[in-house]
Design an enzyme around this catalytic site. Structure first.
Site, short mmCIF file in Angstrom:
data_model
loop_
_atom_site.label_atom_id
_atom_site.label_comp_id
_atom_site.label_asym_id
_atom_site.label_seq_id
_atom_site.Cartn_x
_atom_site.Cartn_y
_atom_site.Cartn_z
N LYS A 154 0.88 -1.18 0.00
CA LYS A 154 0.00 0.00 0.00
C LYS A 154 0.90 1.22 0.00
O LYS A 154 1.31 1.71 1.05
CB LYS A 154 -0.90 -0.01 1.22
CG LYS A 154 -2.36 -0.17 0.88
CD LYS A 154 -3.21 -0.37 2.10
CE LYS A 154 -4.08 0.81 2.33
NZ LYS A 154 -5.18 0.95 1.37
C1 LIG Z 1 -6.46 -0.10 -4.23
C2 LIG Z 1 -7.12 -0.84 -3.12
N1 LIG Z 1 -7.57 -2.11 -3.37
C3 LIG Z 1 -8.17 -2.82 -2.38
C4 LIG Z 1 -8.38 -2.28 -1.13
C5 LIG Z 1 -9.04 -3.16 -0.08
O1 LIG Z 1 -8.05 -3.59 0.84
P1 LIG Z 1 -8.48 -3.92 2.33
O2 LIG Z 1 -8.80 -2.60 2.99
O3 LIG Z 1 -7.27 -4.57 2.94
O4 LIG Z 1 -9.67 -4.81 2.31
C6 LIG Z 1 -7.95 -0.98 -0.83
C7 LIG Z 1 -8.18 -0.38 0.55
N2 LIG Z 1 -8.56 1.00 0.45
C8 LIG Z 1 -8.31 1.79 1.64
C9 LIG Z 1 -8.30 3.24 1.26
C10 LIG Z 1 -9.44 4.07 1.67
C11 LIG Z 1 -9.10 5.57 1.52
O5 LIG Z 1 -9.86 6.27 0.82
O6 LIG Z 1 -8.08 6.02 2.06
C12 LIG Z 1 -9.31 1.39 2.74
O7 LIG Z 1 -10.36 0.78 2.41
O8 LIG Z 1 -8.99 1.65 3.92
C13 LIG Z 1 -7.30 -0.26 -1.84
O9 LIG Z 1 -6.84 0.99 -1.61
#
Ligand SMILES: Cc1[nH+]cc(COP(=O)(O)O)c(CN[C@@H](CCC(=O)O)C(=O)O)c1O
Length: 304
Positions: A158
């Site tokens: 990330k």
């Molecule tokens: C690109 C991306 N893909 C998948 C996910 C889902 O991953 P997980 O949270 O581990 O299930 C997230 C989380 N996106 C974060 C960003 C939110 C924000 O706007 O800042 C989040 O959901 O916390 C992504 O940023």
């Protein structure tokens, strides 16, 4: 976000919210190399608990390793720090943002000589795409921007600068009257949302895009586990945008998005144009779990 009461964990200790600042010549601000997490704490039936704290903390450390950033705190210290931030701010439920970044000790592309700083903030954050979205679903637009090639940004991390791509995709979708963007990979196959993973349901089976260029989401892995409980194995395959057009159901998952149904992609109504029955079943069970109503998943909860 800067002007509020509260405390932020910053380089090993809690500091008053307004004092958690950094210089304008912070290396990561200029060159985009910082790694972060999005984590939620829920007000469960047994008190406030952080959902899958260990997995999120490990992913933060993995992100640092992938980008050769030596985060100067152990997994245990970072886990305890997140619990401390929730306690110190007296939050019953919240969204936590741990971030590791290079400071203002030096400029120039090389990070040699820059110090790695770590900050953890937490604040109340409701339904990411709107309360009604969780029930009625959202409208999504396939982005004109491709998700990064896997040899451009490392998809298991990330990384902050990855999100310039997400910002453009989301802005394009919202300006066109949609709620969120769906990104294809550089070969044109479905990758993920701007901030979410994707699932598609067709004829009772659940599919997800091959995870290659998408973030390995923790909510995604939770939903895969829950689907197994219902006797449904998630099939990972190359998915095209028109697979979704003719699907029966589709939904996004993410820490912020939780489980958000998709009712329309590119003006093609998906299924009945609302949250589908399998999506509803998975979403309901997900919320039972995060709210501490599923004893068999209690190991996913870290009580503060
Ligand atoms: C690109 C991306 N893909 C998948 C996910 C889902 O991953 P997980 O949270 O581990 O299930 C997230 C989380 N996106 C974060 C960003 C939110 C924000 O706007 O800042 C989040 O959901 O916390 C992504 O940023």
């Amino acid at each position: 976000m800067a002007d509020r009461d509260g405390f932020i964990w910053y380089d090993g200790k809690l500091v008053p919210w307004r004092e958690a600042t950094t210089h304008v010549l912070t290396h990561s601000l200029h060159y985009g190399l910082s790694v972060f997490e999005g984590v939620r704490a829920y007000n469960t039936v047994k008190g406030t608990a952080i959902f899958r704290l260990a997995e999120h903390t490990q992913r933060l450390l993995n992100s640092g390793k992938i980008y050769m950033m030596n985060i100067p705190y152990s997994k245990e210290v970072l886990m305890e720090a997140q619990l401390e931030v929730v306690r110190a701010n007296k939050l019953e439920s919240c969204y936590l943002r741990p971030i590791a970044f290079y400071g203002s000790e030096k400029m120039g592309i090389s990070t040699d000589g820059a110090t790695v700083h770590v900050a953890i903030a937490a604040w109340p954050w409701g339904a990411y795409l709107g309360e009604e979205a969780l029930e009625n679903g959202i409208r999504v637009k396939t982005s004109s921007f491709a998700r990064h090639h896997v040899n451009v940004t490392m998809p298991r991390a990330k990384l902050a600068s990855t999100y310039a791509n997400s910002i453009l995709a989301n802005a394009e979708a919202v300006e066109a009257g949609y709620d969120e963007a769906l990104l294809l990979d550089t070969q044109g196959f479905v990758a993920e949302g701007a901030g979410e993973n994707l699932f598609v349901i067709k004829d009772g089976a659940i599919y997800e895009p091959e995870i290659a260029s998408a973030l390995t989401g923790i909510t995604r892995s939770s939903v895969i586990q829950v689907a197994k409980e219902f006797g449904l194995d998630v099939i990972s395959k190359r998915i095209t945008r028109d697979d979704i057009y003719i699907a029966d159901e589709a939904f996004f998952t993410g820490t912020a998005a939780e489980v958000t149904p998709i009712r329309d992609l590119d003006n093609r109504v998906i299924g009945e144009g609302k949250r589908g029955p399998i999506t509803e079943k998975l979403q309901k069970r997900f919320f039972e779990i995060v709210n501490g109503k599923a004893p068999e998943y209690e190991h996913w909860l870290s009580f503060i």
